[in-house]
Design a protein around this motif. Structure first.
Motif, short mmCIF file in Angstrom:
data_model
loop_
_atom_site.label_atom_id
_atom_site.label_comp_id
_atom_site.label_asym_id
_atom_site.label_seq_id
_atom_site.Cartn_x
_atom_site.Cartn_y
_atom_site.Cartn_z
N LYS A 46 4.71 57.87 51.50
CA LYS A 46 4.22 57.71 52.87
C LYS A 46 4.94 56.58 53.59
O LYS A 46 5.05 56.58 54.82
N ASN A 47 5.41 55.60 52.83
CA ASN A 47 6.07 54.45 53.45
C ASN A 47 7.47 54.78 53.95
O ASN A 47 8.09 53.96 54.65
N THR A 48 7.98 55.97 53.63
CA THR A 48 9.26 56.38 54.21
C THR A 48 9.12 56.62 55.71
O THR A 48 10.13 56.79 56.40
N LEU A 49 7.89 56.61 56.21
CA LEU A 49 7.68 56.69 57.66
C LEU A 49 8.33 55.51 58.39
O LEU A 49 8.48 55.56 59.62
N VAL A 50 8.70 54.45 57.67
CA VAL A 50 9.33 53.31 58.34
C VAL A 50 10.66 53.70 58.99
O VAL A 50 11.13 53.02 59.90
N VAL A 51 11.24 54.83 58.54
CA VAL A 51 12.51 55.27 59.14
C VAL A 51 12.27 56.18 60.35
O VAL A 51 13.24 56.60 61.00
N ALA A 52 11.01 56.50 60.66
CA ALA A 52 10.72 57.49 61.70
C ALA A 52 11.26 57.08 63.06
O ALA A 52 11.98 57.85 63.73
N ALA A 53 10.94 55.87 63.50
CA ALA A 53 11.39 55.43 64.83
C ALA A 53 12.91 55.29 64.91
O ALA A 53 13.53 55.79 65.86
N THR A 170 -4.47 54.65 61.97
CA THR A 170 -3.67 53.52 62.45
C THR A 170 -2.74 53.01 61.36
O THR A 170 -1.61 52.56 61.65
N GLY A 171 -3.16 53.09 60.11
CA GLY A 171 -2.27 52.70 59.01
C GLY A 171 -1.01 53.54 58.97
O GLY A 171 0.10 53.03 58.80
N PHE A 172 -1.15 54.86 59.17
CA PHE A 172 0.03 55.72 59.24
C PHE A 172 0.88 55.37 60.46
O PHE A 172 2.12 55.35 60.39
N LEU A 173 0.22 55.13 61.58
CA LEU A 173 0.96 54.82 62.81
C LEU A 173 1.74 53.52 62.66
O LEU A 173 2.89 53.40 63.13
N MET A 174 1.16 52.52 62.00
CA MET A 174 1.86 51.25 61.78
C MET A 174 3.10 51.44 60.91
O MET A 174 4.13 50.80 61.12
N ARG A 175 2.99 52.33 59.92
CA ARG A 175 4.17 52.63 59.10
C ARG A 175 5.30 53.16 59.97
O ARG A 175 6.47 52.81 59.79
N ALA A 176 4.95 54.08 60.88
CA ALA A 176 5.97 54.67 61.73
C ALA A 176 6.52 53.68 62.76
O ALA A 176 7.67 53.80 63.18
N MET A 177 5.72 52.70 63.15
CA MET A 177 6.15 51.74 64.16
C MET A 177 7.03 50.64 63.61
O MET A 177 7.94 50.15 64.28
N ILE A 178 6.78 50.23 62.36
CA ILE A 178 7.36 48.98 61.87
C ILE A 178 8.89 49.05 61.75
O ILE A 178 9.58 48.04 61.93
N GLY A 179 9.42 50.24 61.47
CA GLY A 179 10.89 50.35 61.40
C GLY A 179 11.53 50.09 62.74
O GLY A 179 12.54 49.37 62.83
#
Length: 321
Positions: A46-53, A170-179
């Motif tokens: 799930k933490n691969t969402l950091v590359v989403a943005a 929000t936890g998922f959204l933060m993962r996607a935002m942080i990258g």
């Protein structure tokens, strides 16, 4: 006692002993493996969402970007693992009543509760300290906010109706935002809407599945399932799916038609793959079998194929092919 009763008693003795679970192992290797399992390696995906943005903005080409995203992935994984350790320590008694969660190392007794708390605290402190030193202030603040919110969820917010859904989402959204935050990339409003409601769709679908599958003893496994109705949770995941699709369509159509000589409007065509993925995931939600999102996504081949098709189309849109 009759001969028949004596025979039944003698036969039942070995059966009872065979059914009794083995005592938990407490050696160093078993403890290390138990701590690793409690950190949920399968959920690190799930933490691969950091590359989403950065991926959405087409900013994945440089080595510096890869290094920064790798660092953010490690820090977010450490923070999430800290939360899992604390959560399992707090929920050990409730997890023992769950048909699957009772096998977790803390609930099974392999990892002592105080050790889970201690390792969780060390991981959380290390992640926030490293973020403050190695990342920009906004990234450190976002990671610290995630950790604080998730710990509040473990202690109290998981017992507050609707707020529990919002916190996990929000936890998922933060993962996607942080990258994007780590690389200084502006975050599109449509990106945030699509990601946020897409996460709510999966979270509500998981809750709905839990309510369906564990209806006979749901109060003993997740207290709030006695407050939610299956009808309400179905309404939430259907609403969230609709808003996510609408947000993605507006995001894709915002750029207009083909750009810079592209052969086809790939960004707009990617809407088809996105909607197909939502429809496929909704099959599991409707059946009440949408458990952990990573399990659904990784185990279902059609979703994997649809995801690859979406990634190819979006990649060609970013590359102006």
């Amino acid at each position: 006692m009759s001969e028949r009763g004596t025979a039944l008693l003698e036969a039942s003795g070995p059966a009872r002993r065979a059914a009794r679970p083995d005592p938990p192992r407490r050696g160093p290797a078993a403890l290390a493996l138990g701590l690793l399992r409690t950190a949920r390696p399968r959920q690190w995906v799930k933490n691969t969402l950091v590359v989403a943005a950065p991926a959405a903005a087409g900013e994945l080409a440089s080595l510096e970007t890869a290094r920064q995203l790798g660092l953010v992935f490690v820090l977010f994984t450490a923070a999430a693992s800290a939360v899992y350790l604390v959560n399992d320590a707090r929920d050990a008694d409730a997890d023992r009543a769950h048909p699957v969660k009772r096998r977790r190392p803390v609930a099974a007794g392999t990892v002592p509760v105080p050790l889970a708390y201690a390792v969780g605290a060390l991981l959380g402190l290390a992640a926030t300290a490293a973020a403050a030193v190695l990342c920009n202030p906004m990234t450190a603040a976002l990671l610290t906010g995630y950790l604080g919110m998730q710990l509040a969820y473990c202690v109290r917010l998981k017992h507050v109706l609707v707020v529990d859904l919002a916190v996990v989402t929000t936890g998922f959204l933060m993962r996607a935002m942080i990258g994007g935050v780590a690389l200084g990339i502006p975050l599109s409003r449509w990106f945030l809407i699509t990601t946020g409601f897409g996460a709510l769709f999966m979270v509500a679908a998981k809750r709905y599945s839990e309510a369906v599958q564990l209806a006979s003893h749901k109060g003993a496994t997740r207290a709030l399932l006695t407050e939610y109705t299956t009808g309400y949770l179905r309404f939430v995941w259907q609403l969230a799916a609709g808003v996510a699709v609408l947000g993605y369509c507006l995001w894709a159509l915002e750029s207009g038609g083909t750009a810079n000589g592209s052969l086809l409007p790939w960004r707009q065509l990617s809407v088809i793959a996105f909607i197909l993925a939502v429809l496929r995931y909704a099959v599991f939600a409707d059946r009440g079998t949408a458990g952990a999102p990573e399990d659904v996504v990784l185990r279902d081949r059609p979703i994997a194929v649809i995801g690859l098709a979406w990634a190819a189309m979006y990649g060609m849109a970013v590359a102006d092919l």
